[in-house]
Design an enzyme around this catalytic site. Structure first.
Site, PDB file in Angstrom:
ATOM      1  N   ARG A  32       0.817  -1.215   0.000  1.00 29.74           N
ATOM      2  CA  ARG A  32       0.000   0.000   0.000  1.00 29.74           C
ATOM      3  C   ARG A  32       0.860   1.278   0.000  1.00 29.74           C
ATOM      4  O   ARG A  32       0.509   2.266  -0.641  1.00 29.74           O
ATOM      5  CB  ARG A  32      -0.881  -0.023   1.254  1.00 29.74           C
ATOM      6  CG  ARG A  32      -1.982   1.000   1.244  1.00 29.74           C
ATOM      7  CD  ARG A  32      -2.653   0.976   2.590  1.00 29.74           C
ATOM      8  NE  ARG A  32      -3.451  -0.226   2.762  1.00 29.74           N
ATOM      9  CZ  ARG A  32      -4.748  -0.288   2.477  1.00 29.74           C
ATOM     10  NH1 ARG A  32      -5.372   0.764   2.009  1.00 29.74           N
ATOM     11  NH2 ARG A  32      -5.413  -1.397   2.673  1.00 29.74           N
ATOM     12  N   LYS A  59      11.000 -19.646  24.077  1.00 29.76           N
ATOM     13  CA  LYS A  59      11.684 -18.352  23.943  1.00 29.76           C
ATOM     14  C   LYS A  59      12.376 -18.069  25.274  1.00 29.76           C
ATOM     15  O   LYS A  59      11.947 -18.552  26.323  1.00 29.76           O
ATOM     16  CB  LYS A  59      10.656 -17.248  23.686  1.00 29.76           C
ATOM     17  CG  LYS A  59       9.830 -17.497  22.417  1.00 29.76           C
ATOM     18  CD  LYS A  59      10.170 -16.517  21.341  1.00 29.76           C
ATOM     19  CE  LYS A  59       9.329 -16.706  20.109  1.00 29.76           C
ATOM     20  NZ  LYS A  59      10.120 -16.634  18.873  1.00 29.76           N
ATOM     21  N   LYS A 117       3.745 -18.541   6.377  1.00 29.28           N
ATOM     22  CA  LYS A 117       3.011 -18.909   7.576  1.00 29.28           C
ATOM     23  C   LYS A 117       2.490 -17.645   8.254  1.00 29.28           C
ATOM     24  O   LYS A 117       3.062 -16.589   8.007  1.00 29.28           O
ATOM     25  CB  LYS A 117       3.870 -19.755   8.507  1.00 29.28           C
ATOM     26  CG  LYS A 117       4.974 -18.981   9.235  1.00 29.28           C
ATOM     27  CD  LYS A 117       5.604 -19.807  10.311  1.00 29.28           C
ATOM     28  CE  LYS A 117       4.877 -19.631  11.618  1.00 29.28           C
ATOM     29  NZ  LYS A 117       5.748 -19.124  12.709  1.00 29.28           N
ATOM     30  N   ASP A 122       3.172 -21.234  16.757  1.00 30.89           N
ATOM     31  CA  ASP A 122       4.304 -20.534  16.151  1.00 30.89           C
ATOM     32  C   ASP A 122       5.402 -21.493  15.701  1.00 30.89           C
ATOM     33  O   ASP A 122       6.052 -21.268  14.679  1.00 30.89           O
ATOM     34  CB  ASP A 122       4.876 -19.542  17.181  1.00 30.89           C
ATOM     35  CG  ASP A 122       5.890 -18.592  16.578  1.00 30.89           C
ATOM     36  OD1 ASP A 122       5.587 -18.011  15.525  1.00 30.89           O
ATOM     37  OD2 ASP A 122       6.987 -18.429  17.155  1.00 30.89           O
ATOM     38  N   HIS A 143       6.940 -25.910  11.963  1.00 31.27           N
ATOM     39  CA  HIS A 143       8.365 -26.246  11.830  1.00 31.27           C
ATOM     40  C   HIS A 143       8.724 -27.591  12.475  1.00 31.27           C
ATOM     41  O   HIS A 143       9.385 -28.427  11.869  1.00 31.27           O
ATOM     42  CB  HIS A 143       9.230 -25.167  12.473  1.00 31.27           C
ATOM     43  CG  HIS A 143       8.945 -23.772  11.990  1.00 31.27           C
ATOM     44  ND1 HIS A 143       8.608 -23.497  10.699  1.00 31.27           N
ATOM     45  CD2 HIS A 143       8.946 -22.574  12.631  1.00 31.27           C
ATOM     46  CE1 HIS A 143       8.431 -22.188  10.560  1.00 31.27           C
ATOM     47  NE2 HIS A 143       8.619 -21.617  11.726  1.00 31.27           N
ATOM     48  N   LYS A 190      16.238 -25.341   5.490  1.00 29.43           N
ATOM     49  CA  LYS A 190      17.541 -25.362   6.165  1.00 29.43           C
ATOM     50  C   LYS A 190      18.350 -26.567   5.670  1.00 29.43           C
ATOM     51  O   LYS A 190      17.851 -27.686   5.637  1.00 29.43           O
ATOM     52  CB  LYS A 190      17.358 -25.423   7.691  1.00 29.43           C
ATOM     53  CG  LYS A 190      16.729 -24.143   8.261  1.00 29.43           C
ATOM     54  CD  LYS A 190      16.617 -24.203   9.759  1.00 29.43           C
ATOM     55  CE  LYS A 190      15.759 -23.088  10.315  1.00 29.43           C
ATOM     56  NZ  LYS A 190      16.443 -21.829  10.559  1.00 29.43           N
ATOM     57  N   ASP A 229       7.596 -23.353   4.600  1.00 31.58           N
ATOM     58  CA  ASP A 229       7.961 -23.603   5.993  1.00 31.58           C
ATOM     59  C   ASP A 229       9.469 -23.498   5.991  1.00 31.58           C
ATOM     60  O   ASP A 229      10.165 -24.388   5.500  1.00 31.58           O
ATOM     61  CB  ASP A 229       7.517 -25.011   6.432  1.00 31.58           C
ATOM     62  CG  ASP A 229       7.762 -25.200   7.920  1.00 31.58           C
ATOM     63  OD1 ASP A 229       8.893 -24.918   8.365  1.00 31.58           O
ATOM     64  OD2 ASP A 229       6.835 -25.607   8.630  1.00 31.58           O
ATOM     65  N   HIS A 230       9.989 -22.383   6.513  1.00 35.90           N
ATOM     66  CA  HIS A 230      11.410 -22.113   6.255  1.00 35.90           C
ATOM     67  C   HIS A 230      12.320 -23.167   6.901  1.00 35.90           C
ATOM     68  O   HIS A 230      13.475 -23.294   6.514  1.00 35.90           O
ATOM     69  CB  HIS A 230      11.789 -20.682   6.630  1.00 35.90           C
ATOM     70  CG  HIS A 230      12.000 -20.440   8.094  1.00 35.90           C
ATOM     71  ND1 HIS A 230      10.964 -20.238   8.966  1.00 35.90           N
ATOM     72  CD2 HIS A 230      13.126 -20.370   8.832  1.00 35.90           C
ATOM     73  CE1 HIS A 230      11.456 -20.045  10.171  1.00 35.90           C
ATOM     74  NE2 HIS A 230      12.765 -20.121  10.131  1.00 35.90           N
TER      75      HIS A 230
HETATM   76  C1  BG6 Z   1       9.298 -18.233  12.988  1.00 34.01           C
HETATM   77  C2  BG6 Z   1       8.585 -17.897  14.252  1.00 34.01           C
HETATM   78  O1  BG6 Z   1       8.471 -18.950  12.108  1.00 34.01           O
HETATM   79  O2  BG6 Z   1      10.438 -19.028  13.276  1.00 34.01           O
HETATM   80  C3  BG6 Z   1       9.502 -17.158  15.201  1.00 34.01           C
HETATM   81  O3  BG6 Z   1       7.453 -17.096  13.972  1.00 34.01           O
HETATM   82  C4  BG6 Z   1      10.758 -17.960  15.430  1.00 34.01           C
HETATM   83  O4  BG6 Z   1       8.854 -16.887  16.434  1.00 34.01           O
HETATM   84  C5  BG6 Z   1      11.370 -18.374  14.110  1.00 34.01           C
HETATM   85  O5  BG6 Z   1      11.645 -17.137  16.156  1.00 34.01           O
HETATM   86  C6  BG6 Z   1      12.520 -19.309  14.328  1.00 34.01           C
HETATM   87  O6  BG6 Z   1      13.207 -19.488  13.126  1.00 34.01           O
HETATM   88  P1  BG6 Z   1      14.762 -19.755  13.115  1.00 34.01           P
HETATM   89  O7  BG6 Z   1      15.069 -20.008  11.680  1.00 34.01           O
HETATM   90  O8  BG6 Z   1      15.427 -18.535  13.673  1.00 34.01           O
HETATM   91  O9  BG6 Z   1      14.967 -20.938  13.987  1.00 34.01           O
END
Ligand code: BG6
Length: 504
Positions: free
Chosen positions: A48, A343, A151, A238, A243, A185, A180-181
């Site tokens: 935007r 966390k 996500k 989260d 993940h 990895k 899904d990152h």
């Molecule tokens: C994200 C979460 O998907 O993954 C975050 O929303 C988290 O809260 C993060 O910190 C962790 O990713 P990585 O790659 O740093 O382990």
């Protein structure tokens, strides 16, 4: 085998957001630097905010490597970035987008192959695909159209199903890439290679030899200004539903018939289908939730979660979760799996630990210093990516005293090998039409189906405790009682170290 990357335009919705500048554009630059992007390629940032192409490029420069010679490589890359301001929820603005894409295609001699990346608030995940379809940007006979969805993929089972259904109204499953990152990895993918390319591991990767499996994903950071988002999410939504479940899929799946997207994703789905449901009245004993509270770390006062911005001062959102579960299939019968994430834990580390069964008898006596006599295979996802095998060795000298020693491999030791970031790998895969490392819709729903009763139990039964743990500790003590006949590994930043204390 090197795959082909066809010329295309990558359209990023939510281009003024954090993900674009911190992850996507740096990943694209890295691909460019390595000559992995096609010659005819462009990025169109959409959001935007009113910005010109030049302003967008300037904004992105700050997130590119500073040491590069600005006059050459960076400038050539920046020339490929364009920007279009658009009210993405307004269907009437989409002809503007279509025209802009056509004009970039024409001016740069790029066929009308488009990838649409949704990096927007999730409320737009349903609207943007519909609006794209409204101007026929979703399908063509000759060019490809792909959609990447970030996500969170839904906030519960119901919304995930609704989202899938809606996406499938406008795009086919093979056009949809649910990111899904964690799957991007390098060390997660290496899990498949470790398992299926080594004759020594595959025969023992089952209930006959494995005592239990532990997956830890610890973060030393707190919610870092994302309190508003996290408050409605918590560790289960989260980290676990996406993940960590995907990691479980990689550790536990059967060998795929071939290394192809659907063959691999079928096996992951089967793992999710075999998860033994945790009934609502079992939740308390199988899943421990915690929340960090104020404490001192290295002499400094650290806020508790409830004091974070955007968080309800009486919040019961979990910032820590530890759970025990079973996979009811032939391979894993009777093997407990444990997941722990949180966390504000002592260090940032993600790893999978395979705990092998002990030998049938203690021939060398029960040395207290060698209490955990089982062999462990540690697959370190981050940091210090690598693999470690722990085994017993005789202490030199008189008698037969046994001590645990490590055999380890660190990716760092591979000189001159670039470890691609998760986003580099995933973006390139999508550009090449390879969805192997993207989550499939049915698996995402299955994962939600599994965690939903736990979320429901927490909602319906406030008497299930949320344990406080001091920021900087390994979570509530009760989590230790989950692990039958063993204990969690207490990893440190360095793969080879472990113990009860780690430096932050
Ligand atoms: C994200 C979460 O998907 O993954 C975050 O929303 C988290 O809260 C993060 O910190 C962790 O990713 P990585 O790659 O740093 O382990």
């Amino acid at each position: 085998m090197k795959k082909n990357t066809d010329p295309h335009i990558l359209v990023i919705f939510g281009a003024s957001g954090d993900l674009t500048k911190r992850k996507l554009v740096p990943a694209l630059f890295e691909l460019y630097r390595q000559k992995l992007l096609p010659e005819q390629f462009a990025v169109l940032g959409v959001s935007r905010t009113e910005l010109s192409d030049a302003e967008f490029r300037t904004r992105m420069t700050d997130f590119l490597p500073q040491e590069e010679d600005k006059s050459s490589l960076i400038n050539q890359f920046l020339d490929k970035l364009f920007y279009q301001s658009l009210s993405t929820s307004d269907v009437y603005e989409y002809p503007i987008l279509k025209d802009r894409l056509a004009s970039i295609s024409k001016a740069n001699n790029i066929p009308e192959n488009y990838i649409f990346y949704l990096s927007t608030p999730p409320s737009l995940y349903e609207i943007i695909p519909e609006n794209l379809a409204g101007v026929d940007l979703n399908k063509t006979d000759d060019d490809f159209r792909r959609l990447i969805v970030e996500k969170p993929f839904g906030i519960n089972l119901e919304s995930a199903k609704a989202l899938n259904k809606n996406l499938l109204n406008y795009f086919n499953e093979d056009q949809i890439y649910r990111i899904d990152h964690y799957l991007g990895k390098e060390s997660v993918q290496n899990m498949l290679v470790t398992r299926f390319s080594n004759g020594i591991f595959e025969p023992i990767w089952n209930h006959n030899f494995i005592h239990h499996v532990e997956i830890t994903s610890a973060e030393s950071l707190g919610v870092e200004g994302r309190g508003g988002y996290y408050e409605n999410s918590g560790a289960m939504r989260d980290m676990v539903q996406n993940h960590l479940m995907q990691l479980v899929g990689m550790v536990a799946m059967e060998p795929p018939v071939v290394v192809e997207a659907d063959a691999i994703r079928n096996e992951v789905l089967k793992v999710f289908q075999s998860l033994r449901p945790i009934k609502k009245d079992e939740v308390e004993n199988h899943v421990i939730r915690g929340q960090y509270i104020e404490s001192h770390i290295k002499g400094e006062l650290v806020k508790g979660y409830r004091q974070e911005k955007g968080v309800n001062p009486e919040s019961r959102t979990e910032t820590f979760l530890a759970m025990k579960f079973h996979i009811d299939n032939w391979r894993w019968s009777g093997v407990p799996f444990y997941i722990r994430t949180g966390k504000k834990l002592p260090t940032r580390v993600t790893e999978v630990v395979i705990h092998f069964k002990k030998p049938p008898m203690h021939l060398f006596g029960e040395n207290p210093a060698y209490r955990h006599t089982n062999n462990q295979l540690v697959i370190r996802i981050q940091p210090d990516e690598g693999i470690l095998l722990k085994f017993g060795m005789k202490v030199p000298g008189a008698g037969f005293n046994v001590q645990t020693v490590n055999m380890d491999f660190h990716y760092d030791d591979l000189a001159d090998v670039h470890l691609p970031s998760a986003y580099e790998r995933l973006l390139l895969d999508c550009m090449q039409g390879d969805a192997t490392l993207y989550a499939r819709g049915d698996a995402v729903e299955k994962a939600w189906e599994y965690v939903q009763p736990i979320l429901d139990a927490w909602k319906e039964r406030p008497d299930i405790p949320v344990y406080g743990y001091p920021a900087g500790s390994w979570g509530p003590d009760v989590a230790d009682n989950l692990v039958d006949g063993s204990s969690w590994r207490y990893p440190c930043k360095n793969l080879s170290d472990d113990g009860n204390y780690c430096e932050l």
